[in-house]
Scaffold this motif. Structure first.
Motif, PDB file in Angstrom:
ATOM      1  N   GLY A 188       7.037 -11.260  -2.518  1.00 33.34           N
ATOM      2  CA  GLY A 188       8.264 -11.391  -3.301  1.00 33.34           C
ATOM      3  C   GLY A 188       8.104 -12.392  -4.428  1.00 33.34           C
ATOM      4  N   GLN A 189       7.423 -13.499  -4.147  1.00 27.21           N
ATOM      5  CA  GLN A 189       7.200 -14.517  -5.181  1.00 27.21           C
ATOM      6  C   GLN A 189       6.291 -13.987  -6.287  1.00 27.21           C
ATOM      7  N   ILE A 190       5.279 -13.216  -5.908  1.00 24.07           N
ATOM      8  CA  ILE A 190       4.392 -12.600  -6.911  1.00 24.07           C
ATOM      9  C   ILE A 190       5.190 -11.639  -7.783  1.00 24.07           C
ATOM     10  N   LEU A 191       6.022 -10.815  -7.153  1.00 23.84           N
ATOM     11  CA  LEU A 191       6.874  -9.910  -7.935  1.00 23.84           C
ATOM     12  C   LEU A 191       7.774 -10.683  -8.898  1.00 23.84           C
ATOM     13  N   LEU A 192       8.359 -11.759  -8.415  1.00 28.46           N
ATOM     14  CA  LEU A 192       9.242 -12.577  -9.240  1.00 28.46           C
ATOM     15  C   LEU A 192       8.486 -13.114 -10.458  1.00 28.46           C
ATOM     16  N   THR A 193       7.289 -13.622 -10.228  1.00 31.36           N
ATOM     17  CA  THR A 193       6.476 -14.156 -11.319  1.00 31.36           C
ATOM     18  C   THR A 193       6.091 -13.063 -12.309  1.00 31.36           C
ATOM     19  N   VAL A 194       5.719 -11.891 -11.790  1.00 26.80           N
ATOM     20  CA  VAL A 194       5.369 -10.768 -12.667  1.00 26.80           C
ATOM     21  C   VAL A 194       6.562 -10.360 -13.513  1.00 26.80           C
ATOM     22  N   TYR A 195       7.728 -10.235 -12.915  1.00 28.97           N
ATOM     23  CA  TYR A 195       8.912  -9.841 -13.671  1.00 28.97           C
ATOM     24  C   TYR A 195       9.260 -10.874 -14.745  1.00 28.97           C
ATOM     25  N   GLN A 196       9.046 -12.156 -14.445  1.00 29.47           N
ATOM     26  CA  GLN A 196       9.382 -13.192 -15.417  1.00 29.47           C
ATOM     27  C   GLN A 196       8.343 -13.297 -16.536  1.00 29.47           C
ATOM     28  N   THR A 197       7.070 -13.157 -16.203  1.00 31.98           N
ATOM     29  CA  THR A 197       6.032 -13.353 -17.216  1.00 31.98           C
ATOM     30  C   THR A 197       5.669 -12.064 -17.941  1.00 31.98           C
ATOM     31  N   VAL A 198       5.396 -11.012 -17.214  1.00 30.70           N
ATOM     32  CA  VAL A 198       4.963  -9.763 -17.839  1.00 30.70           C
ATOM     33  C   VAL A 198       6.122  -9.060 -18.534  1.00 30.70           C
ATOM     34  N   ALA A 232       9.109 -10.510 -19.204  1.00 33.44           N
ATOM     35  CA  ALA A 232       9.922 -11.510 -19.903  1.00 33.44           C
ATOM     36  C   ALA A 232      11.390 -11.466 -19.485  1.00 33.44           C
ATOM     37  N   MET A 233      11.638 -11.341 -18.190  1.00 30.28           N
ATOM     38  CA  MET A 233      13.010 -11.310 -17.680  1.00 30.28           C
ATOM     39  C   MET A 233      13.506 -12.724 -17.434  1.00 30.28           C
ATOM     40  N   GLN A 234      14.810 -12.886 -17.568  1.00 25.04           N
ATOM     41  CA  GLN A 234      15.436 -14.145 -17.187  1.00 25.04           C
ATOM     42  C   GLN A 234      15.336 -14.280 -15.671  1.00 25.04           C
ATOM     43  N   GLN A 235      15.454 -15.495 -15.173  1.00 23.33           N
ATOM     44  CA  GLN A 235      15.269 -15.742 -13.750  1.00 23.33           C
ATOM     45  C   GLN A 235      16.240 -14.936 -12.886  1.00 23.33           C
ATOM     46  N   ALA A 236      17.502 -14.881 -13.249  1.00 19.16           N
ATOM     47  CA  ALA A 236      18.497 -14.147 -12.450  1.00 19.16           C
ATOM     48  C   ALA A 236      18.163 -12.661 -12.395  1.00 19.16           C
ATOM     49  N   ASP A 237      17.745 -12.097 -13.541  1.00 18.86           N
ATOM     50  CA  ASP A 237      17.376 -10.682 -13.569  1.00 18.86           C
ATOM     51  C   ASP A 237      16.113 -10.424 -12.761  1.00 18.86           C
ATOM     52  N   ALA A 238      15.166 -11.351 -12.848  1.00 13.74           N
ATOM     53  CA  ALA A 238      13.914 -11.208 -12.095  1.00 13.74           C
ATOM     54  C   ALA A 238      14.173 -11.259 -10.591  1.00 13.74           C
ATOM     55  N   TYR A 239      15.090 -12.150 -10.166  1.00 11.14           N
ATOM     56  CA  TYR A 239      15.449 -12.213  -8.743  1.00 11.14           C
ATOM     57  C   TYR A 239      16.038 -10.880  -8.273  1.00 11.14           C
ATOM     58  N   ALA A 240      16.923 -10.324  -9.069  1.00  9.18           N
ATOM     59  CA  ALA A 240      17.546  -9.046  -8.697  1.00  9.18           C
ATOM     60  C   ALA A 240      16.501  -7.933  -8.620  1.00  9.18           C
ATOM     61  N   MET A 241      15.613  -7.875  -9.597  1.00 11.99           N
ATOM     62  CA  MET A 241      14.573  -6.840  -9.601  1.00 11.99           C
ATOM     63  C   MET A 241      13.604  -7.010  -8.424  1.00 11.99           C
ATOM     64  N   MET A 242      13.280  -8.254  -8.101  1.00 12.45           N
ATOM     65  CA  MET A 242      12.402  -8.518  -6.959  1.00 12.45           C
ATOM     66  C   MET A 242      13.051  -8.036  -5.671  1.00 12.45           C
ATOM     67  N   ALA A 243      14.328  -8.334  -5.494  1.00 12.61           N
ATOM     68  CA  ALA A 243      15.034  -7.915  -4.282  1.00 12.61           C
ATOM     69  C   ALA A 243      15.092  -6.394  -4.187  1.00 12.61           C
ATOM     70  N   VAL A 244      15.414  -5.741  -5.296  1.00 10.95           N
ATOM     71  CA  VAL A 244      15.486  -4.276  -5.301  1.00 10.95           C
ATOM     72  C   VAL A 244      14.118  -3.671  -5.018  1.00 10.95           C
ATOM     73  N   THR A 245      13.068  -4.242  -5.592  1.00 10.16           N
ATOM     74  CA  THR A 245      11.719  -3.721  -5.373  1.00 10.16           C
ATOM     75  C   THR A 245      11.296  -3.864  -3.919  1.00 10.16           C
ATOM     76  N   VAL A 246      11.532  -5.029  -3.327  1.00  9.53           N
ATOM     77  CA  VAL A 246      11.162  -5.240  -1.919  1.00  9.53           C
ATOM     78  C   VAL A 246      11.947  -4.288  -1.019  1.00  9.53           C
ATOM     79  N   MET A 247      13.235  -4.097  -1.307  1.00  9.71           N
ATOM     80  CA  MET A 247      14.035  -3.179  -0.496  1.00  9.71           C
ATOM     81  C   MET A 247      13.562  -1.739  -0.667  1.00  9.71           C
ATOM     82  N   ALA A 248      13.218  -1.348  -1.872  1.00 13.94           N
ATOM     83  CA  ALA A 248      12.732   0.020  -2.106  1.00 13.94           C
ATOM     84  C   ALA A 248      11.410   0.264  -1.389  1.00 13.94           C
ATOM     85  N   ILE A 249      10.511  -0.695  -1.443  1.00 13.17           N
ATOM     86  CA  ILE A 249       9.223  -0.549  -0.758  1.00 13.17           C
ATOM     87  C   ILE A 249       9.434  -0.484   0.753  1.00 13.17           C
ATOM     88  N   ALA A 250      10.290  -1.365   1.291  1.00 16.17           N
ATOM     89  CA  ALA A 250      10.564  -1.349   2.738  1.00 16.17           C
ATOM     90  C   ALA A 250      11.195  -0.024   3.156  1.00 16.17           C
TER      91      ALA A 250
END
Length: 147
Positions: free
Chosen positions: A37-47, A49-67
């Motif tokens: 999840g932390q790697i996803l968060l970092t990727v969303y923020q750096t690659v 260029a998402m704001q932190q709040a948006d990156a958190y939401a995308m990370m959560a959605v991605t982890v839930m979709a994969i699960a």
């Protein structure tokens, strides 16, 4: 005397508890999910260029979709058997439980099967989550207000 012999017999055939091994596996697997999840968060923020709040939401959605996907193809349950409680990190565990409930009810149709079965669990979690948030939010408010 007979009960004592039965207890000895039962104790002898009881599977050995491996609590240390189970705790270590839960710790490592839960940590791996958190690190992912932390790697996803970092990727969303750096690659991306998402704001932190948006990156958190995308990370959560991605982890839930994969699960959910891993649950649907039967892989998540095998991980959970090996890893134990570590695979029930709140986001992925919740996605797994919703997907499992939906799969159980799919033979009964979209509404009465999937919808009703899936939200039997989700309704409970959401209800108690909201109640807990109100209680703890109120306590925090009272504490911060000095009451």
């Amino acid at each position: 005397m007979k009960e004592y012999k039965l207890k000895i017999y039962a104790d002898r055939h009881q599977p050995k508890q491996e609590d240390g091994k189970h705790a270590l596996m839960a710790f490592l697997s839960g940590g791996a999910v958190g690190a992912f999840g932390q790697i996803l968060l970092t990727v969303y923020q750096t690659v991306f260029a998402m704001q932190q709040a948006d990156a958190y939401a995308m990370m959560a959605v991605t982890v839930m979709a994969i699960a959910s996907l891993l649950t649907a193809i039967g892989v998540y349950d095998r991980f959970a058997q090996k890893c134990g409680a570590g695979m029930f990190v709140p986001i992925s565990g919740f996605a797994n439980s919703l997907t499992s409930s939906a799969l159980e009810g799919k033979s009964e149709g979209w509404v009465m099967g999937i919808g009703c079965n899936m939200f039997k669990l989700a309704g409970t979690v959401i209800t108690y989550g909201v109640v807990a948030a109100v209680i703890f939010g109120s306590l925090r408010y009272l504490w911060m207000a000095g009451i």
